[in-house]
Scaffold this motif. Structure first.
Motif, PDB file in Angstrom:
ATOM      1  N   PHE A   7       4.398   7.997   7.564  1.00 25.79           N
ATOM      2  CA  PHE A   7       4.613   7.847   6.133  1.00 25.79           C
ATOM      3  C   PHE A   7       3.800   8.877   5.349  1.00 25.79           C
ATOM      4  O   PHE A   7       4.315   9.505   4.411  1.00 25.79           O
ATOM      5  N   VAL A   8       2.547   9.078   5.716  1.00 28.87           N
ATOM      6  CA  VAL A   8       1.694  10.043   5.024  1.00 28.87           C
ATOM      7  C   VAL A   8       2.270  11.459   5.186  1.00 28.87           C
ATOM      8  O   VAL A   8       2.307  12.228   4.220  1.00 28.87           O
ATOM      9  N   VAL A   9       2.739  11.790   6.379  1.00 30.24           N
ATOM     10  CA  VAL A   9       3.369  13.097   6.605  1.00 30.24           C
ATOM     11  C   VAL A   9       4.599  13.245   5.704  1.00 30.24           C
ATOM     12  O   VAL A   9       4.814  14.289   5.081  1.00 30.24           O
ATOM     13  N   MET A  10       5.408  12.189   5.608  1.00 29.68           N
ATOM     14  CA  MET A  10       6.587  12.216   4.743  1.00 29.68           C
ATOM     15  C   MET A  10       6.189  12.455   3.287  1.00 29.68           C
ATOM     16  O   MET A  10       6.806  13.260   2.599  1.00 29.68           O
ATOM     17  N   LEU A  11       5.135  11.779   2.822  1.00 28.58           N
ATOM     18  CA  LEU A  11       4.671  11.980   1.446  1.00 28.58           C
ATOM     19  C   LEU A  11       4.251  13.429   1.221  1.00 28.58           C
ATOM     20  O   LEU A  11       4.583  14.020   0.196  1.00 28.58           O
ATOM     21  N   GLN A  12       3.526  13.985   2.186  1.00 32.60           N
ATOM     22  CA  GLN A  12       3.059  15.359   2.047  1.00 32.60           C
ATOM     23  C   GLN A  12       4.229  16.334   1.987  1.00 32.60           C
ATOM     24  O   GLN A  12       4.230  17.258   1.180  1.00 32.60           O
ATOM     25  N   LYS A  13       5.243  16.118   2.809  1.00 34.53           N
ATOM     26  CA  LYS A  13       6.423  16.990   2.800  1.00 34.53           C
ATOM     27  C   LYS A  13       7.227  16.831   1.518  1.00 34.53           C
ATOM     28  O   LYS A  13       7.721  17.799   0.953  1.00 34.53           O
ATOM     29  N   LYS A  14       7.373  15.598   1.063  1.00 32.99           N
ATOM     30  CA  LYS A  14       8.228  15.310  -0.085  1.00 32.99           C
ATOM     31  C   LYS A  14       7.580  15.664  -1.418  1.00 32.99           C
ATOM     32  O   LYS A  14       8.238  16.158  -2.325  1.00 32.99           O
ATOM     33  N   TYR A  15       6.258  15.445  -1.540  1.00 34.93           N
ATOM     34  CA  TYR A  15       5.590  15.610  -2.823  1.00 34.93           C
ATOM     35  C   TYR A  15       4.499  16.676  -2.828  1.00 34.93           C
ATOM     36  O   TYR A  15       3.839  16.862  -3.838  1.00 34.93           O
ATOM     37  N   GLY A  16       4.284  17.355  -1.720  1.00 35.55           N
ATOM     38  CA  GLY A  16       3.199  18.316  -1.650  1.00 35.55           C
ATOM     39  C   GLY A  16       1.927  17.657  -1.151  1.00 35.55           C
ATOM     40  O   GLY A  16       1.933  16.549  -0.649  1.00 35.55           O
ATOM     41  N   LYS A  17       0.830  18.346  -1.318  1.00 37.89           N
ATOM     42  CA  LYS A  17      -0.445  17.844  -0.791  1.00 37.89           C
ATOM     43  C   LYS A  17      -0.737  16.451  -1.341  1.00 37.89           C
ATOM     44  O   LYS A  17      -0.676  16.203  -2.531  1.00 37.89           O
ATOM     45  N   PHE A  18      -1.057  15.555  -0.442  1.00 38.99           N
ATOM     46  CA  PHE A  18      -1.416  14.195  -0.828  1.00 38.99           C
ATOM     47  C   PHE A  18      -2.601  13.778   0.012  1.00 38.99           C
ATOM     48  O   PHE A  18      -2.494  13.621   1.219  1.00 38.99           O
ATOM     49  N   SER A  78      -2.136  -5.918  19.977  1.00 42.85           N
ATOM     50  CA  SER A  78      -2.596  -4.528  19.843  1.00 42.85           C
ATOM     51  C   SER A  78      -1.399  -3.585  19.725  1.00 42.85           C
ATOM     52  O   SER A  78      -1.491  -2.552  19.069  1.00 42.85           O
ATOM     53  N   ILE A  79      -0.282  -3.946  20.329  1.00 45.61           N
ATOM     54  CA  ILE A  79       0.928  -3.109  20.227  1.00 45.61           C
ATOM     55  C   ILE A  79       1.432  -3.109  18.783  1.00 45.61           C
ATOM     56  O   ILE A  79       1.805  -2.064  18.248  1.00 45.61           O
ATOM     57  N   TYR A  80       1.453  -4.262  18.147  1.00 45.94           N
ATOM     58  CA  TYR A  80       1.851  -4.364  16.739  1.00 45.94           C
ATOM     59  C   TYR A  80       0.960  -3.450  15.892  1.00 45.94           C
ATOM     60  O   TYR A  80       1.453  -2.666  15.076  1.00 45.94           O
ATOM     61  N   ARG A  81      -0.358  -3.540  16.091  1.00 49.09           N
ATOM     62  CA  ARG A  81      -1.299  -2.732  15.309  1.00 49.09           C
ATOM     63  C   ARG A  81      -1.112  -1.247  15.588  1.00 49.09           C
ATOM     64  O   ARG A  81      -1.186  -0.422  14.673  1.00 49.09           O
ATOM     65  N   MET A  82      -0.844  -0.897  16.840  1.00 54.17           N
ATOM     66  CA  MET A  82      -0.607   0.505  17.203  1.00 54.17           C
ATOM     67  C   MET A  82       0.662   1.036  16.523  1.00 54.17           C
ATOM     68  O   MET A  82       0.674   2.147  15.995  1.00 54.17           O
ATOM     69  N   CYS A  83       1.713   0.238  16.542  1.00 56.08           N
ATOM     70  CA  CYS A  83       2.977   0.637  15.906  1.00 56.08           C
ATOM     71  C   CYS A  83       2.793   0.809  14.405  1.00 56.08           C
ATOM     72  O   CYS A  83       3.291   1.776  13.815  1.00 56.08           O
ATOM     73  N   LEU A  84       2.062  -0.112  13.784  1.00 50.78           N
ATOM     74  CA  LEU A  84       1.812  -0.005  12.352  1.00 50.78           C
ATOM     75  C   LEU A  84       1.022   1.264  12.045  1.00 50.78           C
ATOM     76  O   LEU A  84       1.326   1.978  11.084  1.00 50.78           O
ATOM     77  N   GLN A  85       0.046   1.590  12.856  1.00 54.00           N
ATOM     78  CA  GLN A  85      -0.745   2.810  12.659  1.00 54.00           C
ATOM     79  C   GLN A  85       0.150   4.047  12.751  1.00 54.00           C
ATOM     80  O   GLN A  85       0.030   4.961  11.946  1.00 54.00           O
ATOM     81  N   LYS A  86       1.057   4.065  13.715  1.00 51.42           N
ATOM     82  CA  LYS A  86       1.989   5.188  13.867  1.00 51.42           C
ATOM     83  C   LYS A  86       2.892   5.307  12.635  1.00 51.42           C
ATOM     84  O   LYS A  86       3.120   6.411  12.124  1.00 51.42           O
ATOM     85  N   VAL A 102       0.837  -1.201   0.000  1.00 48.90           N
ATOM     86  CA  VAL A 102       0.000   0.000   0.000  1.00 48.90           C
ATOM     87  C   VAL A 102       0.875   1.255   0.000  1.00 48.90           C
ATOM     88  O   VAL A 102       0.647   2.192  -0.769  1.00 48.90           O
ATOM     89  N   SER A 103       1.890   1.294   0.855  1.00 49.31           N
ATOM     90  CA  SER A 103       2.750   2.477   0.921  1.00 49.31           C
ATOM     91  C   SER A 103       3.508   2.677  -0.396  1.00 49.31           C
ATOM     92  O   SER A 103       3.690   3.806  -0.849  1.00 49.31           O
ATOM     93  N   HIS A 104       3.929   1.590  -1.012  1.00 49.17           N
ATOM     94  CA  HIS A 104       4.633   1.694  -2.289  1.00 49.17           C
ATOM     95  C   HIS A 104       3.724   2.292  -3.358  1.00 49.17           C
ATOM     96  O   HIS A 104       4.115   3.203  -4.092  1.00 49.17           O
ATOM     97  N   ILE A 105       2.492   1.803  -3.434  1.00 51.29           N
ATOM     98  CA  ILE A 105       1.523   2.315  -4.404  1.00 51.29           C
ATOM     99  C   ILE A 105       1.216   3.787  -4.116  1.00 51.29           C
ATOM    100  O   ILE A 105       1.107   4.605  -5.037  1.00 51.29           O
ATOM    101  N   MET A 106       1.085   4.146  -2.845  1.00 47.78           N
ATOM    102  CA  MET A 106       0.826   5.551  -2.479  1.00 47.78           C
ATOM    103  C   MET A 106       1.957   6.453  -2.963  1.00 47.78           C
ATOM    104  O   MET A 106       1.710   7.551  -3.468  1.00 47.78           O
ATOM    105  N   GLU A 107       3.189   5.999  -2.800  1.00 49.91           N
ATOM    106  CA  GLU A 107       4.316   6.827  -3.238  1.00 49.91           C
ATOM    107  C   GLU A 107       4.350   6.946  -4.759  1.00 49.91           C
ATOM    108  O   GLU A 107       4.627   8.014  -5.296  1.00 49.91           O
ATOM    109  N   LEU A 108       4.052   5.858  -5.452  1.00 49.22           N
ATOM    110  CA  LEU A 108       3.976   5.950  -6.912  1.00 49.22           C
ATOM    111  C   LEU A 108       2.902   6.949  -7.325  1.00 49.22           C
ATOM    112  O   LEU A 108       3.106   7.759  -8.234  1.00 49.22           O
ATOM    113  N   LYS A 109       1.764   6.922  -6.664  1.00 48.58           N
ATOM    114  CA  LYS A 109       0.678   7.877  -6.939  1.00 48.58           C
ATOM    115  C   LYS A 109       1.157   9.304  -6.685  1.00 48.58           C
ATOM    116  O   LYS A 109       0.932  10.204  -7.503  1.00 48.58           O
TER     117      LYS A 109
END
Length: 104
Positions: A91-102, A78-86, A39-46
């Motif tokens: 990652f989304v913040v990084m995309l926004q900084k690197k590529y603009g509004k996403f 639940s810790i695994y799921r919490m870490c993945l959510q973080k 999912v993250s790879h596809i988001m970055e390609l987008k």
């Protein structure tokens, strides 16, 4: 475009199988184990402006397999799921900084 091919729009958690050249952005190593690697790879390609094109008469077969140890950890912890959510949020913040509004 190829005869009969059509574009599909990206949506959150979009996880298609894709064919790309070897010089595209690599998978983000934060997402090892189960969850969000593709999912993250596809988001970055987008974010980079790639289009997702469905080709006619082309298909892939996903062979069923036993659940991985990582998916079992995800389901049980639940810790695994919490870490993945973080990691997702970072990652989304990084995309926004690197590529603009996403929009996700």
């Amino acid at each position: 475009m190829f005869g009969g091919a059509f574009c599909v729009k990206w949506k959150p958690d979009f996880e298609p199988y894709v064919v790309v050249t070897s010089n595209v952005t690599k998978y983000d190593t934060r997402f090892i184990g189960f969850g969000w690697n593709k999912v993250s790879h596809i988001m970055e390609l987008k974010a980079q402006g790639y289009e997702f094109i469905v080709l006619p008469d082309v298909f892939i077969i996903h062979k069923a397999h036993a659940p991985s140890n990582d998916i079992l950890k995800f389901r049980r912890s639940s810790i695994y799921r919490m870490c993945l959510q973080k990691l997702k949020e970072e990652f989304v913040v990084m995309l926004q900084k690197k590529y603009g509004k996403f929009n996700t």
